[in-house]
Scaffold this motif. Structure first.
Motif, PDB file in Angstrom:
ATOM      1  N   THR A 187       0.612  -1.098   0.157  1.00 13.03           N
ATOM      2  CA  THR A 187       0.009   0.023  -0.149  1.00 13.03           C
ATOM      3  C   THR A 187       1.039   1.354   0.054  1.00 13.03           C
ATOM      4  O   THR A 187       0.394   2.192  -0.707  1.00 13.03           O
ATOM      5  CB  THR A 187      -0.913   0.279   1.391  1.00 13.03           C
ATOM      6  OG1 THR A 187      -1.603  -1.101   1.201  1.00 13.03           O
ATOM      7  CG2 THR A 187      -1.859   1.170   1.099  1.00 13.03           C
ATOM      8  N   GLU A 233       0.895   4.198  -2.616  1.00 10.12           N
ATOM      9  CA  GLU A 233       0.557   5.733  -2.318  1.00 10.12           C
ATOM     10  C   GLU A 233       1.621   6.571  -3.107  1.00 10.12           C
ATOM     11  O   GLU A 233       1.513   7.557  -3.606  1.00 10.12           O
ATOM     12  CB  GLU A 233       0.440   5.756  -0.920  1.00 10.12           C
ATOM     13  CG  GLU A 233      -0.915   5.303  -0.413  1.00 10.12           C
ATOM     14  CD  GLU A 233      -1.112   5.335   1.043  1.00 10.12           C
ATOM     15  OE1 GLU A 233      -0.030   5.499   1.727  1.00 10.12           O
ATOM     16  OE2 GLU A 233      -2.122   5.001   1.463  1.00 10.12           O
ATOM     17  N   ARG A 286       0.948   6.694  -6.805  1.00 11.57           N
ATOM     18  CA  ARG A 286      -0.131   7.713  -7.072  1.00 11.57           C
ATOM     19  C   ARG A 286       0.650   9.110  -6.987  1.00 11.57           C
ATOM     20  O   ARG A 286       0.032   9.994  -7.691  1.00 11.57           O
ATOM     21  CB  ARG A 286      -1.184   7.476  -5.937  1.00 11.57           C
ATOM     22  CG  ARG A 286      -2.390   8.333  -6.301  1.00 11.57           C
ATOM     23  CD  ARG A 286      -3.441   7.969  -5.005  1.00 11.57           C
ATOM     24  NE  ARG A 286      -4.728   8.727  -5.528  1.00 11.57           N
ATOM     25  CZ  ARG A 286      -4.809  10.001  -5.550  1.00 11.57           C
ATOM     26  NH1 ARG A 286      -3.982  10.990  -5.121  1.00 11.57           N
ATOM     27  NH2 ARG A 286      -6.144  10.476  -5.869  1.00 11.57           N
ATOM     28  N   LEU A 321      -6.664   0.860  -4.130  1.00 11.13           N
ATOM     29  CA  LEU A 321      -6.653   1.312  -2.461  1.00 11.13           C
ATOM     30  C   LEU A 321      -8.069   1.379  -1.927  1.00 11.13           C
ATOM     31  O   LEU A 321      -8.119   1.126  -0.641  1.00 11.13           O
ATOM     32  CB  LEU A 321      -6.061   2.585  -2.475  1.00 11.13           C
ATOM     33  CG  LEU A 321      -4.468   2.936  -2.778  1.00 11.13           C
ATOM     34  CD1 LEU A 321      -4.152   4.390  -2.831  1.00 11.13           C
ATOM     35  CD2 LEU A 321      -3.774   2.214  -1.857  1.00 11.13           C
TER      36      LEU A 321
END
Length: 144
Positions: free
Chosen positions: A33, A37, A40, A138
């Motif tokens: 995760t 992020e 992203r 997500l």
């Protein structure tokens, strides 16, 4: 002559076999995760830079200045205030001058802007698609 086989062999041919080791696209399911992020954020900054390059470039600046000059010329010419505009006694520019201005002053920068728009538009589209895919993944992880 050496033939290299990267991956499963099952091709039949009478000539050389060119297997360029095309890898399968990496799924975002196995990425942690925090890395998602980070990716992203990277795609979001790439999106912002592409949008900035789309609107702030030299052809756009030249087009905007020339368009303002064209509007100023049209207003002064049609407003009967054109005495001495652009250096002529009559206050107008010969028709060939206007034509050259339209082609090189407005047309050429517009053509260059469209080329930049095509390239940057693809970068924007691709970045938005990747951001969307990451957001979906997500969201799935937060619901578990």
């Amino acid at each position: 002559m050496i033939q290299e086989f990267n991956g499963p062999v099952g091709q039949v041919t009478s000539g050389d076999i060119h297997n360029y080791n095309h890898k399968e696209p990496v799924s975002i399911d196995g990425i942690p995760t925090d890395e998602l992020e980070d990716k992203r954020k990277k795609y979001h900054s790439q999106l912002w830079v592409a949008r900035k390059r789309l609107f702030l470039n030299w052809p756009m600046c030249i087009f905007a200045i020339n368009f303002l000059v064209f509007i100023w010329y049209a207003v002064t010419l049609f407003g009967k205030l054109s005495h001495g505009v652009l250096g002529t006694v009559e206050g107008g520019v010969p028709i060939w001058g206007e034509l050259l201005f339209m082609i090189f002053g407005l047309g050429l920068p517009l053509h260059l802007m469209l080329r930049i728009k095509r390239l940057e538009g693809y970068v924007i589209y691709e970045s938005r698609q990747k951001i969307f895919a990451i957001d979906v993944e997500l969201r799935k992880r937060r619901q578990r």
